[in-house]
Design an enzyme around this catalytic site. Structure first.
Site, PDB file in Angstrom:
ATOM      1  N   ASP A 187      38.973  -6.356  19.861  1.00 29.64           N
ATOM      2  CA  ASP A 187      40.173  -6.434  19.019  1.00 29.64           C
ATOM      3  C   ASP A 187      39.899  -7.499  17.951  1.00 29.64           C
ATOM      4  O   ASP A 187      38.920  -8.253  18.054  1.00 29.64           O
ATOM      5  CB  ASP A 187      41.387  -6.804  19.898  1.00 29.64           C
ATOM      6  N   ARG A 191      48.393   6.889  22.064  1.00 27.49           N
ATOM      7  CA  ARG A 191      49.623   6.087  21.991  1.00 27.49           C
ATOM      8  C   ARG A 191      50.823   7.029  22.012  1.00 27.49           C
ATOM      9  O   ARG A 191      51.821   6.785  22.679  1.00 27.49           O
ATOM     10  CB  ARG A 191      49.649   5.248  20.699  1.00 27.49           C
ATOM     11  N   GLN A 209      49.900  -0.233  24.453  1.00 18.05           N
ATOM     12  CA  GLN A 209      48.500  -0.029  24.082  1.00 18.05           C
ATOM     13  C   GLN A 209      47.657   0.215  25.334  1.00 18.05           C
ATOM     14  O   GLN A 209      46.837   1.140  25.372  1.00 18.05           O
ATOM     15  CB  GLN A 209      47.986  -1.261  23.328  1.00 18.05           C
ATOM     16  N   CYS A 244      41.913  -1.226  19.771  1.00 15.57           N
ATOM     17  CA  CYS A 244      43.320  -0.847  19.582  1.00 15.57           C
ATOM     18  C   CYS A 244      43.629  -0.501  18.133  1.00 15.57           C
ATOM     19  O   CYS A 244      44.609   0.197  17.871  1.00 15.57           O
ATOM     20  CB  CYS A 244      44.230  -1.968  20.077  1.00 15.57           C
ATOM     21  N   ARG A 272      58.817  -5.033  18.543  1.00 19.61           N
ATOM     22  CA  ARG A 272      57.566  -5.749  18.288  1.00 19.61           C
ATOM     23  C   ARG A 272      57.965  -7.132  17.796  1.00 19.61           C
ATOM     24  O   ARG A 272      58.545  -7.255  16.715  1.00 19.61           O
ATOM     25  CB  ARG A 272      56.717  -5.020  17.248  1.00 19.61           C
ATOM     26  N   HIS A 316      50.623  -6.366  25.124  1.00 18.76           N
ATOM     27  CA  HIS A 316      50.720  -5.101  24.376  1.00 18.76           C
ATOM     28  C   HIS A 316      50.672  -3.968  25.409  1.00 18.76           C
ATOM     29  O   HIS A 316      49.703  -3.211  25.481  1.00 18.76           O
ATOM     30  CB  HIS A 316      49.582  -5.007  23.367  1.00 18.76           C
TER      31      HIS A 316
HETATM   32  N1   CP Z   1      47.313  -0.788  17.944  1.00 21.30           N
HETATM   33  C1   CP Z   1      48.496  -1.023  17.355  1.00 21.30           C
HETATM   34  O1   CP Z   1      49.462  -1.471  17.979  1.00 21.30           O
HETATM   35  O2   CP Z   1      48.538  -0.702  16.039  1.00 21.30           O
HETATM   36  P1   CP Z   1      49.707  -1.043  14.997  1.00 21.30           P
HETATM   37  O3   CP Z   1      49.693  -2.531  14.780  1.00 21.30           O
HETATM   38  O4   CP Z   1      49.336  -0.276  13.767  1.00 21.30           O
HETATM   39  O5   CP Z   1      51.021  -0.601  15.578  1.00 21.30           O
HETATM   40  N1  NVA Z   2      45.916  -8.567  18.744  1.00 21.54           N
HETATM   41  C1  NVA Z   2      46.392  -7.844  17.605  1.00 21.54           C
HETATM   42  C2  NVA Z   2      46.747  -6.446  17.996  1.00 21.54           C
HETATM   43  C3  NVA Z   2      47.260  -5.569  16.886  1.00 21.54           C
HETATM   44  C4  NVA Z   2      47.610  -4.193  17.356  1.00 21.54           C
HETATM   45  C5  NVA Z   2      47.600  -8.554  17.005  1.00 21.54           C
HETATM   46  O1  NVA Z   2      48.448  -9.028  17.775  1.00 21.54           O
HETATM   47  O2  NVA Z   2      47.686  -8.649  15.786  1.00 21.54           O
END
Ligand code: CP
Ligand code: NVA
Length: 309
Positions: A225, A293, A133, A265, A103, A130
């Site tokens: 989101d 997930r 997701q 998400c 990430r 993502h």
């Molecule tokens: N939806 C998602 O990726 O959640 P987290 O940020 O908790 O991993």
């Molecule tokens: N768009 C959000 C998604 C989190 C799962 C972010 O990048 O923070």
């Protein structure tokens, strides 16, 4: 010799290969015990530059359930955080682990890992995409509605990483994806172009608009989101002002199809991008979506890391 595959950008994957992951996810979900040695003795290095609940725990639990090990690595604690090059990190981790999940802030970072690792690399969210997701999202739609081909989904909010992956994965799966954003927050032009090109072959359709009245009617999933993603904290207050009118209220939700579900998400901000009476209603599928997930990623891990090493 088997060449390694990465899941850093779903646009690189054939539609049939994405469909195969969703089909395997359904099998794993139905009979998890049949897969409990699928990744026996294998390990996944999990690099996090940003916070996570779902991604971290679903990958870690998923590896354990498949007989392997997930190793949580905060970039703050890794030498990466003190300037060790991405390329060296990728090469070193490839000597210990059978896969890398990351990430990252920049998409270029996860792509740099993929270029230099000799093991599969999975994008666990970047500022651009993502992809894991979106796998869970379309698994949820497939379960609830029996398929994704021609499925009408409307995303309302910021044209961000989650919107991008819904566009790309949705286009691969032949879905009809509408993205409704305030002016200036549209999805990236190159992502929309890729999605349109893919949709023209898959029978899907892509609509980008600033009008809820144009995007929502007929949608059987309404998705939103956060308005400020991780890394955009300094813009959060200003965005609340700019996104007013793009909240999924019960009135907005009622513009969609009568059997529509609500997706997010997570994490969610009630009273900002969605009202509590929508996300906490019987029409909300957000916790099934979060659970998926786990199943979708287990399928991806088996697909990328399964077989003899
Ligand atoms: N939806 C998602 O990726 O959640 P987290 O940020 O908790 O991993
Ligand atoms: N768009 C959000 C998604 C989190 C799962 C972010 O990048 O923070």
């Amino acid at each position: 010799m088997k060449t390694k595959r990465d899941y850093v950008n779903e646009n690189d994957w054939a539609p049939e290969a994405i469909e195969a992951i969703l089909d395997l996810a359904g099998k794993i979900k139905a009979a998890p015990r049949s897969y409990r040695t699928a990744l026996s003795g294998k390990s996944l290095a999990m690099i996090f530059e940003k916070s996570s609940t779902r991604t971290r725990v679903s990958f870690e639990a998923g590896m354990f359930q498949l007989g392997g090990l997930g190793m949580f690595l905060s970039s703050r604690d890794l030498q990466l955080g003190r300037g060790e090059p991405i390329a060296d990190t990728a090469r070193v981790l490839s000597r210990y682990a059978d896969g890398i999940m990351a990430r990252t802030y920049a998409q270029a970072t996860v792509e740099g890992l993929a270029e230099n690792a000799s093991v599969p690399v999975i994008n666990g969210l970047s500022d651009l995409l993502h992809p894991c997701q979106a796998l869970a999202d379309f698994l949820t739609i497939q379960e609830r509605f029996g398929g994704t081909r021609g499925f009408p989904l409307c995303y309302v909010g910021d044209g961000n990483n989650v919107a991008h992956s819904l566009l790309l994965t949705g286009a691969k799966l032949g879905a009809r994806v509408a993205v409704v954003t305030p002016p200036g927050f549209e999805p990236a032009a190159r992502i929309v172009a890729w999605a349109r090109e893919t949709a023209s072959k898959s029978g899907g359709a892509i609509l980008v608009t600033q009008s809820l009245e144009e995007g929502l009617p007929g949608a059987r999933a309404v998705y939103t989101d956060v308005w400020a993603s991780m890394g955009q904290e300094s813009e959060a207050a200003e965005r609340v002002r700019q996104f007013e009118g793009f909240r999924v209220t019960s009135r907005a939700f009622s513009m969609a199809a009568s059997d529509a579900i609500f997706l997010h998400c997570l994490p969610a901000h009630r009273g900002e991008e969605v009202d509590a009476d929508v996300i906490d209603s019987g029409r909300s599928a957000v916790f099934d979506q979060a659970e998926n997930r786990l199943h979708a990623q287990k399928a991806l891990l088996v697909e990328l890391m399964g077989g003899a090493s």
